[in-house]
Design an enzyme around this catalytic site. Structure first.
Site, short mmCIF file in Angstrom:
data_model
loop_
_atom_site.label_atom_id
_atom_site.label_comp_id
_atom_site.label_asym_id
_atom_site.label_seq_id
_atom_site.Cartn_x
_atom_site.Cartn_y
_atom_site.Cartn_z
N ALA A 49 49.62 -19.50 92.44
CA ALA A 49 48.17 -19.24 92.44
C ALA A 49 47.72 -18.90 93.87
CB ALA A 49 47.42 -20.45 91.91
N GLY A 50 48.26 -19.63 94.85
CA GLY A 50 47.92 -19.34 96.25
C GLY A 50 48.40 -17.95 96.66
#
Ligand code: RIB
Length: 314
Positions: A254-255
Site C-alpha cells: 500500500a505504501g
C-alpha cells in the site's frame, strides 16, 4: 514523447502466510495458508506508475534462478520496461517473508539476495534513461553505493529525485541535500529523527519530523501515516490529508502504491495536495486486496475509487 519515471530499486518474490494474528518473538502461530506474489518495493512502485499509464523504467537485479525469471516476467506483464534489469548468476533473487493478520497488518523480513549486489556498472548502463527521466525514485532495499550513484546521476542531470527510505537504515549525510522528496512512513521517520512521540500532539510530532529532514536540506517531506493518512511539509506549504476509510485486507505494497501515485501526480505537474489525495487512493485500493503487485490498481480503478468517495477534480 513523455519523459519516463525511472525506478532504481528492489525486486522480490513474496512468500505470504495469512495468520490468525502476528506472532510474538519466539511464538508459533497457525497460518490459514500461503501464497507467492511478485513484490519488492522498487518493482511495486514501478508497477503502480506503469498501471497509471505512465512510462515506467525499472533498474534493479534478480538472481539467476527461476524466481528471478518469474518476477521479471511479472513486472513486464504490468507494462514496466525491465530491459535494463540485471540478472546475477550464482545469487538468489530477493525474497520477502511476510505474515498478514486479519486486520491487514503485517510483518516482513527481507532477504535481499541480488538486490544488495547492484554494481555501479549496471546503474551506468541505465545512465541515459536516468538523465531523461521526469522523476527518479529509489528505496533502501538495495546497496547504498548503487543508491547514491543513481541519485547523483539523476541530481546532476536536474531530474527530480525521491527517496522512500524503507527499510530505515543509516543514510549518508550527503544524500539528504540531493533529494527533492523524501517519503518515509511514520515508523521509519521516527527511527531517523529519534523524536519522541510521548506527550506530544500528533501534528507537532509530524511537523518536528519534517523539520528534521528540511534542516538537512531535503526539499520536500511527505510522511505516510497508514490509516491516519499522510502529511506533507516543505517549509512553505504544509498539508495533512486523512486516509480514505476502508476495510484493509492486506497492507503489503500500500505504501508503494502511495509512492507510485504521488510521483505520477508530481510528473503531471499537479499541486501537492492533489498528488497526496490521488496517492492515498492508490494506497487504499492496494490495501483492499491480498498481495503486492497483484493488488495495485490501474488508472481506471483509481479514478472510479475517487469518484465513488466523492473526491473532486480528478
Ligand atoms: O513494500 C512491500 C514490499 O516490501 C513487499 O512486496 C516485499 O517484497 C518488500 O520488499
Amino acid at each position: 514523447m513523455e519523459k519516463p519515471v525511472v525506478i532504481l530499486g528492489s525486486i522480490n518474490y513474496d512468500i505470504v502466510a495469512t495468520v490468525e494474528r502476528l506472532p510474538l518473538k519466539g511464538e508459533t502461530v497457525n497460518s490459514y495458508g500461503f501464497d507467492v506474489f511478485t513484490g519488492g518495493k522498487g518493482a511495486n512502485q514501478a508497477v503502480q506508475v506503469a498501471l497509471l499509464g505512465m512510462r515506467s523504467v525499472f533498474i534493479g537485479q534478480v538472481g539467476g534462478d527461476v524466481q528471478g525469471e518469474n518476477v521479471l516476467a511479472g513486472i513486464r506483464e504490468k507494462g514496466v520496461d525491465a530491459s535494463l534489469a540485471g540478472v546475477l548468476s550464482g545469487e538468489r533473487t530477493g525474497c520477502a517473508l511476510i505474515t498478514v493478520a486479519p486486520d491487514g497488518s503485517n510483518t516482513l523480513a527481507h532477504a535481499a539476495g541480488a538486490n544488495h549486489r547492484l554494481a555501479r556498472g549496471l546503474v551506468d548502463s541505465a545512465a541515459a534513461r536516468i538523465r531523461e527521466a521526469e522523476v527518479f525514485i529509489t528505496q533502501t532495499e538495495i546497496n547504498m553505493d548503487a543508491l547514491l550513484y543513481g541519485v547523483t546521476l539523476a541530481r546532476d542531470a536536474g531530474v527530480k529525485t525521491l527517496l522512500n527510505p524503507a527499510p530505515a537504515i543509516p543514510l549518508p549525510e550527503e544524500l539528504f541535500a540531493m533529494l527533492d522528496y523524501i517519503a518515509p512512513n511514520e515508523v521509519e521517520s521516527g527511527i531517523y529523527t529519534k523524536i519522541p512521540r510521548q506527550g506530544k500532539p500528533a501534528e507537532a510530532w509530524r511537523r518536528e519530523n519534517a523539520e528534521w529532514f528540511l534542516k538537512r536540506n531535503v526539499k520536500n517531506v511527505c510522511i505516510t501515516l497508514g490509516q491516519e493518512g499522510a502529511y506533507f511539509n516543505n517549509g512553505r506549504e504544509e498539508y495533512y490529508i486523512p486516509a480514505f476509510p476502508i476495510t484493509a485486507v492486506d497492507t503489503t505494497a500500500a505504501g508503494d502504491s502511495f509512492i507510485g501515485g504521488f510521483v505520477f501526480g508530481i510528473a503531471r505537474g499537479w499541486p501537492v495536495e492533489k498528488c497526496m489525495i490521488f496517492a492515498s487512493a492508490c494506497g487504499a485500493v492496494s490495501a483492499g486486496t491480498r498481495g503486492a503487485q497483484n493488488s495495485i490498481g490501474n488508472y481506471d480503478t483509481i479514478s472510479a475509487f475517487l469518484k465513488e468517495r466523492g473526491a473532486a477534480g480528478f
